[in-house]
Design an enzyme around this catalytic site. Sequence first.
Site, short mmCIF file in Angstrom:
data_model
loop_
_atom_site.label_atom_id
_atom_site.label_comp_id
_atom_site.label_asym_id
_atom_site.label_seq_id
_atom_site.Cartn_x
_atom_site.Cartn_y
_atom_site.Cartn_z
N LEU A 12 -2.03 5.55 -1.56
CA LEU A 12 -2.52 6.16 -0.34
C LEU A 12 -3.45 7.32 -0.70
O LEU A 12 -3.02 8.30 -1.32
CB LEU A 12 -1.36 6.67 0.52
N ALA B 184 1.19 8.73 -2.95
CA ALA B 184 0.18 9.36 -2.08
C ALA B 184 -0.56 10.44 -2.85
O ALA B 184 0.06 11.28 -3.51
CB ALA B 184 0.84 9.96 -0.85
N CYS B 185 -1.89 10.40 -2.77
CA CYS B 185 -2.76 11.41 -3.38
C CYS B 185 -2.40 11.58 -4.86
O CYS B 185 -2.44 10.62 -5.62
CB CYS B 185 -2.65 12.72 -2.59
N ALA B 186 -2.01 12.79 -5.30
CA ALA B 186 -1.66 12.98 -6.70
C ALA B 186 -0.43 12.18 -7.09
O ALA B 186 -0.23 11.85 -8.27
CB ALA B 186 -1.44 14.46 -7.00
N GLY C 286 0.00 9.11 -6.22
CA GLY C 286 -0.56 7.82 -6.61
C GLY C 286 -1.06 7.84 -8.04
O GLY C 286 -0.88 6.87 -8.80
#
Length: 560
Positions: A324, A295-297, A299
Site C-alpha cells: 500500500l 503500508a508505506c515504509a 511495505g
Amino acid sequence: MHDISAETRPAAAQSYLTTHDAVAGLHRRDLLSTLKLLALQGVRQPLHSARHSLRLGQQLGKVLLGDTPFAIDPHDSRFQDPSWRLNPFYRRSLQAYLAWQSQLGAWVDGSNLEEGDRSRARFILSVLTDALAPSNTLLNPLVVKEVFNTGGMNLLNGLQHLYDDWLNNDGMPSQVSKHAFEVGRNLACTPGNVVFRNELLELIQYKPMSEKQYPRPLLIVPPQINKFYIFDLSPDKSFIQYALKNGLQVFAISWRNPDARHREWGLSTYVQAIEEASDACRAITGSKEVNLVGACAGGLTVAALQGHLQAKRQLRKVASCTYLVSLLDAQMDSPASLLVDEQTLESAKRRSYQRGVLDGRDMSRVFAWMRPNDLVWNYWINNYLLGKQPPAFDILYWNNDNTRLPAALHGDLLDIFKYNPLNHAGGLEVCGTPVDLHKVNVDSFTVAGINDHITPWPAVYRSMQLLGGQAQFVLSNSGHIQSILNPPGNPKATYFEGGTQSADPQAWQAQANRHAGSWWPQWLSWIQQRSGEAQATSTQLGNAQYPPMEEAPGTYVHVR
C-alpha cells in the site's frame, strides 16, 4: 501526514516535496541558501528583473482601475467568501496578490537558473507567497465578520490558542482537537488480544467476525513512522473489521515508539522482528504460509523480509503480499528530492545519531509544508484569527499521534533514497543476506494514489515492476492516506486497474479500466483466493505457545 480534505483534490502546484525530503528534513541552511541565490539572481539579470517589475506595475494599474485579469482557483478554499469577488476593496487586494504571485513565478521561470535551482526557487517563493496571502491577515472578510459577531472575543481566543501551540505544539497550528479521541475508547476498538511481544513490536490477533474463516492468516505491517490504528479507526473505516467480516484471520503489528536507547535498531532489526511475528501467526493458526500487507515504509520492510527469506530458501512461508503506497524503487520523477543532496543526507544522519532518534514531529512539519495552505494556513485562520477550536477528526488525530524513528533505521532509509539499492540484485543486504526482489516470486497486489505527493504513483508503479511473481496494480483516485482508508460506500471513489504491464506508468494508465467505487472489494476477492478454503470459525485466540495477553490495542500504542 496531511489533511484528508486536501487529498480529494488535484495536487497543488506548490507540492514539490516528497517522502525523501520529509525523511531527510528541511533545514534553515538550505532555505537561506536558496533565498540568497534568488537575491543574487536579481542583480545578475537586472534587465530581466526590471522587465517583470514593469509588467507587475502595469497589471497593478489595471487592477486599481477595476480589471480582474486573474481567475480565482475554484479549489482554493482561502478565497471562497463572496467578498473576494464582489467587494471592490477585497477584489482589488486579491487581484493585486495574484498579479504579484504570477510575476514572481514568471520571473523564476524566465531566469537563467539551472533547473534544480529553479525548482527550489519555486518552492521557496510558493511558501513565501502563501504566507503573505491576504486571507492570512485580520482583514480576511471571514475574520472581520467574526469580530463583529463575537465582539472581538475570537481574537482573544486566538491569542490563547497561539500561546498554547507555542508551548505544546512546537509553534505549529494544531490540526485537531486532541481531547475528542482516545485510543482504545473510540479509536482502535476492534476486539482482540496481544499474543506475542518482543522488544520492537506487539502482535495483535483479532476476534473473528464471520461464521466461516480462511485458514491462511493476514498479517498487517504498518509504517514504522506511524501507529498501526490507521487500519482500525471507526468501524465504518476499519480495514481490519472489513477483513474480519469477510472471513479473514487478521493479525496486526503495533510498533514500539523508540527512544534514544534504541538508536541501533536498523532495517535488519525490524525485518527480524517481523519474521518472528510471522512465525507466531503461522504457529497460532496452524498455517504453513501467511499473507502480508505492508503500508508505506512497512511495505519496504516486508519486501526486504521476503528478499531475506528467499536468500534463505524459506520464501514458501509467504503466500502473497499487498503493498500500500510503498516505495521500493526510490528514484523519484522531477521535482523529487527537491532540497536533498549528499551533504543534506549526511547531515541528517549525524543529527539523528546524536539524538538517538528522528522525532516524528520533525517529519510532520515537513509533511505540513507539502500543502501549507491546507495544513498550516487553514489552521492559522481557524485557530488564531477566527478563534475556533480545531476540528475533531479521527484521521487527523492519528496523523498527529507522532512516533519516532531510531537513528539506525533513519540512516538505512536515507541510504535507500540515495543509492536505490532494491533496483538491482544484491544492492541491499539485510540480516546478512543479499536481497534480489526479482527472485521474490510471490503474488503481489500494489495500491497507489493518483494524488499522492508523498509516494508518487509512478514510483510506486515502478516499484511493483521490481517484484517477481504475478503482480496486480491498482491506482486509486485519492492521496496517500485515502488510498488506504478507502472503504466501500464512498460515492467519489474510483480506481484504475487491468492495464497491460508497461515500462511507462502513463502508458499503463491510458490502457487501464476505470471503475467507480472502492478497490477494497477487488482486493478482497484477490486475497480470498490466496487464503485457502473457508472452514468453520475458531474463536480461540493465541495458543499454548503464544497465550493471549493484554486486550487490543495493547500497550505499545500508548507510548509517547
